[in-house]
Design a protein around this motif. Sequence first.
Motif, PDB file in Angstrom:
ATOM      1  N   TRP A   1       1.186   9.110  10.615  1.00 45.96           N
ATOM      2  CA  TRP A   1       1.033   9.281   9.154  1.00 45.96           C
ATOM      3  C   TRP A   1       2.151  10.190   8.650  1.00 45.96           C
ATOM      4  O   TRP A   1       2.168  11.374   8.926  1.00 45.96           O
ATOM      5  CB  TRP A   1      -0.339   9.866   8.798  1.00 45.96           C
ATOM      6  CG  TRP A   1      -0.509  10.006   7.311  1.00 45.96           C
ATOM      7  CD1 TRP A   1      -0.296  11.147   6.572  1.00 45.96           C
ATOM      8  CD2 TRP A   1      -0.844   8.969   6.368  1.00 45.96           C
ATOM      9  NE1 TRP A   1      -0.500  10.876   5.239  1.00 45.96           N
ATOM     10  CE2 TRP A   1      -0.848   9.563   5.081  1.00 45.96           C
ATOM     11  CE3 TRP A   1      -1.154   7.616   6.493  1.00 45.96           C
ATOM     12  CZ2 TRP A   1      -1.140   8.832   3.924  1.00 45.96           C
ATOM     13  CZ3 TRP A   1      -1.453   6.895   5.328  1.00 45.96           C
ATOM     14  CH2 TRP A   1      -1.445   7.508   4.070  1.00 45.96           C
ATOM     15  N   LYS A   2       3.103   9.592   7.956  1.00 44.69           N
ATOM     16  CA  LYS A   2       4.239  10.358   7.407  1.00 44.69           C
ATOM     17  C   LYS A   2       4.871  11.259   8.475  1.00 44.69           C
ATOM     18  O   LYS A   2       5.116  12.449   8.250  1.00 44.69           O
ATOM     19  CB  LYS A   2       3.801  11.143   6.185  1.00 44.69           C
ATOM     20  CG  LYS A   2       3.317  10.215   5.072  1.00 44.69           C
ATOM     21  CD  LYS A   2       3.005  10.945   3.799  1.00 44.69           C
ATOM     22  CE  LYS A   2       2.538   9.952   2.738  1.00 44.69           C
ATOM     23  NZ  LYS A   2       2.151  10.553   1.478  1.00 44.69           N
TER      24      LYS A   2
ATOM     25  N   ARG B   1       7.285   0.778   8.104  1.00 42.06           N
ATOM     26  CA  ARG B   1       8.404   1.703   8.376  1.00 42.06           C
ATOM     27  C   ARG B   1       8.629   1.805   9.898  1.00 42.06           C
ATOM     28  O   ARG B   1       9.762   1.748  10.382  1.00 42.06           O
ATOM     29  CB  ARG B   1       8.073   3.079   7.784  1.00 42.06           C
ATOM     30  CG  ARG B   1       9.064   4.138   8.127  1.00 42.06           C
ATOM     31  CD  ARG B   1       8.785   5.457   7.399  1.00 42.06           C
ATOM     32  NE  ARG B   1       9.754   6.455   7.800  1.00 42.06           N
ATOM     33  CZ  ARG B   1       9.535   7.390   8.727  1.00 42.06           C
ATOM     34  NH1 ARG B   1       8.352   7.482   9.325  1.00 42.06           N
ATOM     35  NH2 ARG B   1      10.479   8.242   9.062  1.00 42.06           N
TER      36      ARG B   1
ATOM     37  N   GLU C   1       0.856  -1.196   0.000  1.00 41.23           N
ATOM     38  CA  GLU C   1       0.000   0.000   0.000  1.00 41.23           C
ATOM     39  C   GLU C   1       0.885   1.236   0.000  1.00 41.23           C
ATOM     40  O   GLU C   1       1.918   1.270   0.665  1.00 41.23           O
ATOM     41  CB  GLU C   1      -0.877  -0.039   1.256  1.00 41.23           C
ATOM     42  CG  GLU C   1      -1.521   1.271   1.673  1.00 41.23           C
ATOM     43  CD  GLU C   1      -0.598   2.150   2.508  1.00 41.23           C
ATOM     44  OE1 GLU C   1      -0.764   3.377   2.459  1.00 41.23           O
ATOM     45  OE2 GLU C   1       0.305   1.620   3.165  1.00 41.23           O
ATOM     46  N   ARG C   2       0.475   2.241  -0.777  1.00 40.63           N
ATOM     47  CA  ARG C   2       1.081   3.561  -0.684  1.00 40.63           C
ATOM     48  C   ARG C   2      -0.039   4.586  -0.734  1.00 40.63           C
ATOM     49  O   ARG C   2      -0.918   4.506  -1.590  1.00 40.63           O
ATOM     50  CB  ARG C   2       2.077   3.818  -1.839  1.00 40.63           C
ATOM     51  CG  ARG C   2       3.389   3.016  -1.728  1.00 40.63           C
ATOM     52  CD  ARG C   2       4.250   3.437  -0.523  1.00 40.63           C
ATOM     53  NE  ARG C   2       5.488   2.667  -0.439  1.00 40.63           N
ATOM     54  CZ  ARG C   2       5.648   1.535   0.257  1.00 40.63           C
ATOM     55  NH1 ARG C   2       4.621   1.019   0.945  1.00 40.63           N
ATOM     56  NH2 ARG C   2       6.803   0.922   0.296  1.00 40.63           N
ATOM     57  N   ASP C   3      -0.020   5.494   0.210  1.00 43.04           N
ATOM     58  CA  ASP C   3      -1.064   6.524   0.306  1.00 43.04           C
ATOM     59  C   ASP C   3      -2.473   5.936   0.362  1.00 43.04           C
ATOM     60  O   ASP C   3      -3.422   6.498  -0.200  1.00 43.04           O
ATOM     61  CB  ASP C   3      -0.935   7.539  -0.840  1.00 43.04           C
ATOM     62  CG  ASP C   3       0.329   8.381  -0.685  1.00 43.04           C
ATOM     63  OD1 ASP C   3       0.715   8.658   0.473  1.00 43.04           O
ATOM     64  OD2 ASP C   3       0.919   8.718  -1.701  1.00 43.04           O
TER      65      ASP C   3
ATOM     66  N   THR D   1       4.499  -4.324   2.597  1.00 46.17           N
ATOM     67  CA  THR D   1       5.089  -2.993   2.774  1.00 46.17           C
ATOM     68  C   THR D   1       3.953  -1.973   2.776  1.00 46.17           C
ATOM     69  O   THR D   1       3.031  -2.059   1.957  1.00 46.17           O
ATOM     70  CB  THR D   1       6.131  -2.666   1.682  1.00 46.17           C
ATOM     71  OG1 THR D   1       6.677  -1.364   1.948  1.00 46.17           O
ATOM     72  CG2 THR D   1       5.568  -2.697   0.274  1.00 46.17           C
ATOM     73  N   THR D   2       4.012  -1.042   3.731  1.00 47.54           N
ATOM     74  CA  THR D   2       2.971  -0.013   3.830  1.00 47.54           C
ATOM     75  C   THR D   2       3.638   1.340   4.075  1.00 47.54           C
ATOM     76  O   THR D   2       4.823   1.407   4.421  1.00 47.54           O
ATOM     77  CB  THR D   2       1.976  -0.322   4.979  1.00 47.54           C
ATOM     78  OG1 THR D   2       2.635  -0.155   6.243  1.00 47.54           O
ATOM     79  CG2 THR D   2       1.413  -1.730   4.879  1.00 47.54           C
ATOM     80  N   THR D   3       2.858   2.400   3.938  1.00 44.68           N
ATOM     81  CA  THR D   3       3.446   3.745   4.026  1.00 44.68           C
ATOM     82  C   THR D   3       4.076   3.996   5.395  1.00 44.68           C
ATOM     83  O   THR D   3       5.196   4.508   5.489  1.00 44.68           O
ATOM     84  CB  THR D   3       2.353   4.814   3.761  1.00 44.68           C
ATOM     85  OG1 THR D   3       1.651   4.464   2.566  1.00 44.68           O
ATOM     86  CG2 THR D   3       2.956   6.198   3.608  1.00 44.68           C
ATOM     87  N   ASN D   4       3.370   3.640   6.455  1.00 44.28           N
ATOM     88  CA  ASN D   4       3.836   3.995   7.803  1.00 44.28           C
ATOM     89  C   ASN D   4       4.085   2.801   8.722  1.00 44.28           C
ATOM     90  O   ASN D   4       5.022   2.810   9.511  1.00 44.28           O
ATOM     91  CB  ASN D   4       2.796   4.905   8.470  1.00 44.28           C
ATOM     92  CG  ASN D   4       2.476   6.117   7.624  1.00 44.28           C
ATOM     93  OD1 ASN D   4       3.274   7.042   7.515  1.00 44.28           O
ATOM     94  ND2 ASN D   4       1.301   6.119   6.993  1.00 44.28           N
TER      95      ASN D   4
END
Length: 235
Positions: free
Chosen positions: A147-148, A107, A68-70, A101-104
């Motif tokens: 979130w970011k 990470r 996922e991204r955004d 893998t994901t945005t946040n």
Amino acid sequence: MPTLDICFSPDLLPLYDLRGRIAVVVDILRATSSIVTALAQGVTHLVPVETLAECRALAADNYLTAAERDGVQAEGVDLGNSPFGYLNGIVPVQGRNVAITTTNGTRAMHLSRAANEVVVGAFLNLGAVADFLRQQGRDVIVVCAGWKGHFCLEDTLFGGALAARLAPDFDVTSSDATLAALDLWEKASPDVAAYLLKSAHVRRLNRLEAHKDMEFCVRQDEYNLVPVWREGKIV
Ligand code: 3SL
């Protein structure tokens, strides 16, 4: 007495010494809720990776790929980041391994590696995580994926809910972050879904028509399992 502290964003992790502590990584919407759901549905293990390229590459080793991204499923992978991807039967997941893998969320896991143990937390497995932490008796840090780099209500609420479950066996009063999360939890519960309607990520998910995901992800104690990330695998 062991302490429970809360780090509101992975970008604040350099301020904390994770050594000797258990890190409970949380991304209620939706990465850690999806990981818990995946294991509950019979996924054997998940490998959290940082890049889309690493994720796609693991398909060659017979991994299902989830990316996922955004908020949106990445191109050319099997699954996005909705827990329903593991529940709806469209992609059979029983007995499979998943690269994710994901945005946040993933990470935050990678940035928590210095901890003694990295555990995956969600409302879905809140009670199981609390029992596990009580058994371990070590200092705990809840790492909110945010979130970011920004603060998120839903991850902070999980920190408050966990602190409420662990008191009085854990010290939940020496950190202002934990005190704030406890206050927020008191304000938001019992109708956490209603409280979260105003949150930035719920508004983001609503634009993606993923409102059902939020209602599912705030359910408490749905699954009695505690995923841990050891030797590269979440099991
Ligand atoms: O950033 C993440 O790790 C995701 O959980 C975000 S989303 O809910 O899939 O948009």
